[in-house]
Design a protein around this motif. Structure first.
Motif, short mmCIF file in Angstrom:
data_model
loop_
_atom_site.label_atom_id
_atom_site.label_comp_id
_atom_site.label_asym_id
_atom_site.label_seq_id
_atom_site.Cartn_x
_atom_site.Cartn_y
_atom_site.Cartn_z
N PHE A 92 0.96 -1.11 -0.15
CA PHE A 92 0.07 0.06 -0.18
C PHE A 92 1.00 1.24 -0.07
O PHE A 92 2.14 1.18 0.40
CB PHE A 92 -0.85 -0.02 1.28
CG PHE A 92 -0.40 -0.12 2.52
CD1 PHE A 92 0.29 1.32 3.23
CD2 PHE A 92 0.21 -1.23 3.08
CE1 PHE A 92 0.78 1.24 4.20
CE2 PHE A 92 0.54 -1.19 4.45
CZ PHE A 92 0.95 0.03 5.01
N CYS A 93 0.31 2.39 -0.29
CA CYS A 93 0.93 3.46 -0.36
C CYS A 93 0.15 4.66 0.30
O CYS A 93 -1.19 4.76 0.32
CB CYS A 93 1.33 3.92 -1.85
SG CYS A 93 0.20 4.50 -2.70
N LEU A 94 0.90 5.45 1.06
CA LEU A 94 0.26 6.82 1.49
C LEU A 94 1.32 7.92 1.33
O LEU A 94 2.71 7.87 0.67
CB LEU A 94 0.14 6.83 2.78
CG LEU A 94 -0.98 5.80 3.65
CD1 LEU A 94 -0.81 5.39 4.84
CD2 LEU A 94 -1.94 6.62 3.57
N THR A 148 -5.63 12.30 3.14
CA THR A 148 -6.34 11.28 3.87
C THR A 148 -7.54 12.12 4.63
O THR A 148 -8.47 11.36 4.93
CB THR A 148 -5.49 10.93 5.27
OG1 THR A 148 -5.48 11.91 5.91
CG2 THR A 148 -4.17 10.07 4.63
N PRO A 166 -4.85 6.90 9.04
CA PRO A 166 -3.96 6.56 8.10
C PRO A 166 -4.14 5.07 7.64
O PRO A 166 -4.22 4.73 6.55
CB PRO A 166 -2.35 6.69 8.41
CG PRO A 166 -2.46 7.55 9.68
CD PRO A 166 -4.07 7.61 10.28
N ASP A 167 -4.44 4.19 8.79
CA ASP A 167 -4.56 2.74 8.48
C ASP A 167 -6.03 2.40 7.84
O ASP A 167 -6.55 1.45 7.34
CB ASP A 167 -4.69 2.05 9.67
CG ASP A 167 -5.72 2.29 10.74
OD1 ASP A 167 -6.44 3.40 10.68
OD2 ASP A 167 -5.57 1.36 11.64
N PHE A 186 -5.22 4.19 3.30
CA PHE A 186 -4.15 3.59 2.36
C PHE A 186 -4.72 3.20 1.02
O PHE A 186 -5.80 2.61 1.01
CB PHE A 186 -2.99 3.01 2.92
CG PHE A 186 -3.40 1.59 3.57
CD1 PHE A 186 -3.96 0.81 2.74
CD2 PHE A 186 -3.30 1.51 4.79
CE1 PHE A 186 -4.31 -0.68 3.22
CE2 PHE A 186 -3.54 0.25 5.51
CZ PHE A 186 -4.04 -0.76 4.66
N GLN A 187 -3.98 3.33 0.10
CA GLN A 187 -4.33 2.71 -1.33
C GLN A 187 -3.37 1.46 -1.53
O GLN A 187 -2.18 1.40 -1.54
CB GLN A 187 -3.95 3.77 -2.57
CG GLN A 187 -4.27 3.39 -3.84
CD GLN A 187 -3.68 4.05 -4.91
OE1 GLN A 187 -3.13 5.34 -4.55
NE2 GLN A 187 -3.98 3.65 -6.14
#
Length: 108
Positions: free
Chosen positions: A6-8, A87, A92-93, A96-97
């Motif tokens: 995943f990315c952020l 976001t 954040p959890d 994410f993509q």
């Protein structure tokens, strides 16, 4: 075991502090992740703030639900939210993509 990536996007002006926070992740947070089914979890950070995460889990949705039910995750996510762009203030959890796996080199 399934593999997930995943990315952020970490705010570029907060990179150093974000890295510092991850040098000493709370032991109770690490234990909660393990108990919830997060395995071989790694984070990688590019100098422009692109964060790539890798985790193995039998079921990522179930692992995320298990973490969402913990008090330690609520505290951690509240502290981490300010580090991310894009976001809309969500944890954040939950933001994410996931990236699709397109190749995996099998072991012999």
């Amino acid at each position: 075991m399934q593999r997930y990536c995943f990315c952020l996007q970490v705010r570029p002006d907060r990179l150093d502090e974000y890295v510092e926070r991850h040098r000493d992740v709370w032991p109770e947070m690490q234990a909660a992740l393990r108990e919830a089914g997060w395995h071989n979890y790694s984070l990688f950070l590019r100098d422009d703030g692109l964060l790539i995460g890798y985790v193995e889990s039998p079921d990522l949705d179930a692992a995320q639900r298990a973490m969402a039910a913990t008090e330690v995750n609520a505290r951690w996510q509240a502290e981490m939210t300010e580090f991310f762009q894009g976001t809309d203030g969500a944890a954040p959890d939950e933001s994410f993509q996931l990236l699709p796996e397109i190749f995996h080199l099998q072991e012999d």
